[in-house]
Structure formats: C-alpha cells, structure tokens
Design a protein around this motif. Sequence first.
Motif, mmCIF file in Angstrom:
data_model
loop_
_atom_site.group_PDB
_atom_site.id
_atom_site.type_symbol
_atom_site.label_atom_id
_atom_site.label_comp_id
_atom_site.label_asym_id
_atom_site.label_seq_id
_atom_site.Cartn_x
_atom_site.Cartn_y
_atom_site.Cartn_z
ATOM 1 N N UNK A 124 62.956 59.883 0.815
ATOM 2 C CA UNK A 124 61.862 59.263 1.556
ATOM 3 C C UNK A 124 60.962 60.350 2.129
ATOM 4 N N UNK A 125 59.642 60.181 2.007
ATOM 5 C CA UNK A 125 58.703 61.151 2.556
ATOM 6 C C UNK A 125 58.659 61.034 4.072
ATOM 7 N N UNK A 126 58.732 62.180 4.742
ATOM 8 C CA UNK A 126 58.681 62.197 6.196
ATOM 9 C C UNK A 126 57.620 63.208 6.624
ATOM 10 N N UNK A 127 56.428 62.733 6.969
ATOM 11 C CA UNK A 127 55.336 63.604 7.367
ATOM 12 C C UNK A 127 55.257 63.632 8.882
ATOM 13 N N UNK A 128 55.448 64.819 9.449
ATOM 14 C CA UNK A 128 55.386 64.967 10.898
ATOM 15 C C UNK A 128 54.096 65.675 11.262
ATOM 16 N N UNK A 129 53.262 65.002 12.013
ATOM 17 C CA UNK A 129 51.984 65.564 12.434
ATOM 18 C C UNK A 129 52.163 66.186 13.817
ATOM 19 N N UNK A 130 52.042 67.497 13.902
ATOM 20 C CA UNK A 130 52.216 68.191 15.179
ATOM 21 C C UNK A 130 51.049 69.152 15.391
ATOM 22 N N UNK A 131 50.217 68.840 16.377
ATOM 23 C CA UNK A 131 49.078 69.693 16.720
ATOM 24 C C UNK A 131 49.220 70.258 18.135
ATOM 25 N N UNK A 132 50.455 70.367 18.604
ATOM 26 C CA UNK A 132 50.710 70.880 19.944
ATOM 27 C C UNK A 132 50.115 72.273 20.115
ATOM 28 N N UNK A 133 49.364 72.440 21.191
ATOM 29 C CA UNK A 133 48.729 73.711 21.548
ATOM 30 C C UNK A 133 47.616 74.125 20.579
ATOM 31 N N UNK A 134 47.221 73.240 19.686
ATOM 32 C CA UNK A 134 46.130 73.548 18.768
ATOM 33 C C UNK A 134 44.831 72.913 19.278
ATOM 34 N N UNK A 135 43.719 73.480 18.836
ATOM 35 C CA UNK A 135 42.401 73.051 19.306
ATOM 36 C C UNK A 135 41.568 72.574 18.119
ATOM 37 N N UNK A 136 40.929 71.424 18.284
ATOM 38 C CA UNK A 136 40.120 70.864 17.200
ATOM 39 C C UNK A 136 38.756 70.440 17.711
ATOM 40 N N UNK A 137 37.758 70.616 16.860
ATOM 41 C CA UNK A 137 36.428 70.052 17.082
ATOM 42 C C UNK A 137 36.323 68.774 16.259
ATOM 43 N N UNK A 138 35.831 67.709 16.868
ATOM 44 C CA UNK A 138 35.561 66.465 16.147
ATOM 45 C C UNK A 138 34.107 66.094 16.382
ATOM 46 N N UNK A 139 33.311 66.086 15.323
ATOM 47 C CA UNK A 139 31.928 65.640 15.446
ATOM 48 C C UNK A 139 31.859 64.129 15.208
ATOM 49 N N UNK A 140 30.817 63.517 15.729
ATOM 50 C CA UNK A 140 30.722 62.063 15.624
ATOM 51 C C UNK A 140 31.750 61.352 16.473
ATOM 52 N N UNK A 141 32.192 62.014 17.570
ATOM 53 C CA UNK A 141 33.338 61.525 18.341
ATOM 54 C C UNK A 141 33.003 60.410 19.317
ATOM 55 N N UNK A 142 31.751 59.990 19.392
ATOM 56 C CA UNK A 142 31.369 58.959 20.358
ATOM 57 C C UNK A 142 31.790 57.563 19.937
ATOM 58 N N UNK A 143 32.099 57.365 18.663
ATOM 59 C CA UNK A 143 32.417 56.014 18.191
ATOM 60 C C UNK A 143 33.080 56.091 16.822
ATOM 61 N N UNK A 144 33.478 54.927 16.320
ATOM 62 C CA UNK A 144 33.932 54.787 14.945
ATOM 63 C C UNK A 144 35.029 55.733 14.526
ATOM 64 N N UNK A 145 34.871 56.290 13.346
ATOM 65 C CA UNK A 145 35.881 57.173 12.782
ATOM 66 C C UNK A 145 36.070 58.428 13.620
ATOM 67 N N UNK A 146 34.992 58.977 14.178
ATOM 68 C CA UNK A 146 35.122 60.169 15.003
ATOM 69 C C UNK A 146 35.975 59.902 16.227
ATOM 70 N N UNK A 147 35.733 58.778 16.877
ATOM 71 C CA UNK A 147 36.538 58.424 18.046
ATOM 72 C C UNK A 147 37.996 58.201 17.667
ATOM 73 N N UNK A 148 38.240 57.468 16.586
ATOM 74 C CA UNK A 148 39.617 57.214 16.141
ATOM 75 C C UNK A 148 40.334 58.509 15.788
ATOM 76 N N UNK A 149 39.616 59.433 15.146
ATOM 77 C CA UNK A 149 40.202 60.721 14.788
ATOM 78 C C UNK A 149 40.575 61.506 16.040
ATOM 79 N N UNK A 150 39.691 61.508 17.024
ATOM 80 C CA UNK A 150 39.962 62.217 18.275
ATOM 81 C C UNK A 150 41.212 61.665 18.956
ATOM 82 N N UNK A 151 41.335 60.355 19.013
ATOM 83 C CA UNK A 151 42.493 59.745 19.659
ATOM 84 C C UNK A 151 43.788 60.108 18.949
ATOM 85 N N UNK A 152 43.753 60.119 17.632
ATOM 86 C CA UNK A 152 44.966 60.431 16.883
ATOM 87 C C UNK A 152 45.310 61.926 16.949
#
Length: 254
Positions: free
Chosen positions: A1-29
């Motif tokens: 079974x595939x087990x994908x663990x997403x860990x961005x602890x202590x990492x920094x990301x820029x998200x453009x278009x973050x005010x709504x829609x996909x950008x907002x959803x991406x930021x939350x995740x």
Amino acid sequence: MMNIRIDMTDKVAIVTGAASGLGQATALKLAEAGAKLCLADVNGEGLAETQRLLAANDGTSITHVADLSDPAACRALVAATVTHFGRLDALCNVAGLIYLANSPEMPEELWHRTLAVNLTAPFLLSQAAIPHLLDTHGAIVNVASSAAFIGEAYAAAYCASKAGLVNMTKAMAMEFQKKPIRINAIAPGGMITNIVTNFRPPEGCDVELLKRFSGMRGTVEVDDVADMVVMLASPAGRGFHGNCLSIDAGITAG
C-alpha cells in the motif's frame, strides 16, 4: 500500500493567489503539513481572511499584497519572504487569470496582462527564488491548466500562457537536472473558484463551443488539486522533476 507522508515542518513556502480558491486551499494544506507561509495576492482583504483561517489552526504566515504583473513586485515578494523567515523551501505559483474574448476583439492590454500574470510572473518569481531553493533543496510548483493541452474557444491568451508555463517548467527542469531543486507543474481542469464564478462569456459567443470547456465528469475538487500542489512542494514529491501532472477528470483524455 502506498503511504505518502507530507511533512513541511520548519519549511517556508510562498503561495501566490492565496486570497481565495486554489491558492487559499493550498496555503491551508501547507500549513497543516507544518509550513510557514508567505501569502501573496493583489486582494488584500482576501489575504487577511486566509491568514485568519490559518491563525485559527495555529498556522504561521505573513501576507504580501502584490500585483504580479509588475516585475519589481515579483522580486520584492521573494525578498520579503526570505528577510522575514530566513529561508525559502517552496514556491507555489498558483495565481492566474482568464479573460474571455473573441480573438479579433481582445484588447491588447488584456492579452499582455494575461501573459504577465500567468507566465511572466512565475518565471520572474522563479528567477528570484532559485538561489534560495538551491540552498534548501527546495521545489517550484507551477499551476498550469488543461487549457495548456487543448484549444478552448475565446481563451487564446489563457491557453497560450498555460501552454507556455508547461514548457517553461520542462525547460527549467532540464537546466537544473544536476542541481538540488525540483521544478514541476500541475494541470487542473475546471474548478469551482472565483475564476469560474466570475466567468463572463464574450458577447455573441457560440454557447456550443463554450460547452466544450466542461468534461463529462464535471469539475475537479479544489482540495484534490491543492493536495497535489502540496505533495510536489514537499519532500514527498522527491521523485518528480520536469513533470506536469494532469488532474482534470478526463477532459484531456480525448
């Protein structure tokens, strides 16, 4: 079974278009995965709402109001992020826009603005981000569209910009084959976002041609697309470089 663990602890990301829609959803995740975020958009009120949602779940973020059609604003966004957080691990180029028009009647300024936001801005942001991403073995994720692969009536500028973004992704990935950075794109089909809800067909258009925008299985879930962006931005996407992953419910299948 595939087990994908997403860990961005202590990492920094820029998200453009973050005010709504996909950008907002991406930021939350990304925040759920532990990332600290710089949220960028031309819509300051929307950014404040996204930041409020993040803070309610203990997310760490700063906001940066910017018109990404301005090259100086692209450079300033990356600089502000690194100045505040001291590093950069992921650049998520989510911001985009579409103007529908009969091609012979499309105002020149709207053609240039579409390409500036959808294609030139991701390039300029990448230019500024790459030195920092090489230091952190980071990633760039460009949000293209199913329109990169199929013609869509009345959307010549949008289709051109998204097709260009896909091939730009591949070209830059080839350039950095021997360097510790990953550069990928995703190509969503239609989603229920501000772009769709503000959809304005051109006057006198052929409705039958517009119907071809929609696949038989309907729209794609925004959260599903955001999951794909986050996976590619994180170490879990280590096997991907120079790819464009389609998530379009079959619209480009044939």
